[in-house]
Design a protein around this motif. Structure first.
Motif, PDB file in Angstrom:
ATOM      1  N   SER A 124      44.099  51.204  41.435  1.00  0.00           N
ATOM      2  CA  SER A 124      42.409  50.407  41.391  1.00  0.00           C
ATOM      3  C   SER A 124      41.313  51.753  41.758  1.00  0.00           C
ATOM      4  N   PHE A 150      43.484  38.156  41.268  1.00  0.00           N
ATOM      5  CA  PHE A 150      42.246  38.545  42.035  1.00  0.00           C
ATOM      6  C   PHE A 150      42.088  37.426  42.448  1.00  0.00           C
ATOM      7  N   TYR A 156      36.382  45.303  39.404  1.00  0.00           N
ATOM      8  CA  TYR A 156      37.267  46.239  39.855  1.00  0.00           C
ATOM      9  C   TYR A 156      37.322  46.682  38.668  1.00  0.00           C
TER      10      TYR A 156
END
Length: 173
Positions: A124, A150, A156
């Motif tokens: 991430s 999520f 993201y």
């Protein structure tokens, strides 16, 4: 072999269902063949989660499987898959993540599946490309999967630290 996906669906089913088990009932012959096939095909990715859940719904509606608490609301688990296609490692190839920007509702499980011939990872990032600790997969060899749920809305960013030119987005709305 029980995979992570199989274990996950078995945990869901066992947590919401009360299936009486006795010595004479706890055998494979008591389970109809079409149920076994649906479970196998779901675990192999041949049928969708919706098709598998429709089979479970049929069993519940026809009192073949009895709910522990009939008033309990059963929420459907949503999954989405991002493929890491073959050739993704090559900076000159068009082997982008598929889809490049996955749009999903909150509480969706996203599964990255490596179909490339080399290992990848999923890391991430924030919107500026700085690594964050929200999710970070181990190296994924060909055929390996990584999943993350999520829960909150937002955009993201992620990339492969082995091949940093490969970036993708998950948009939760």
């Amino acid at each position: 072999m029980v995979t992570g996906k199989n274990t996950y669906i078995l945990a869901i089913i066992s947590s919401i269902l009360l299936i009486p088990v006795s010595a004479d009932m706890a055998n494979a012959e008591s389970v109809p063949e079409w149920i076994k096939n649906n479970a196998l095909w779901y675990g192999q990715g041949i049928i969708s989660e919706t098709e598998f859940l429709n089979a479970i719904k049929f069993l519940i509606e026809n009192d073949i499987i009895v709910l522990e608490n009939p008033q309990e609301v059963i929420t459907q688990v949503t999954e989405a898959v991002i493929l890491i296609p073959n050739g993704n490692f090559d900076v000159t190839s068009a082997g982008f993540y598929t889809p490049l920007n996955l749009e999903i509702p909150p509480d969706t499980i996203v599964i990255w599946a490596n179909e490339d011939s080399v290992p990848h990872n999923i890391q991430s990032q924030d919107e500026f490309g700085k690594i964050t600790d929200l999710f970070n997969s181990p190296p994924l060899n060909t055929g390996d999967r990584f999943e993350f749920t999520f829960e909150e809305e937002g955009v993201y960013n992620y990339y492969c630290s082995f091949h940093p030119w490969r970036v993708g987005l998950v948009t939760v709305k």
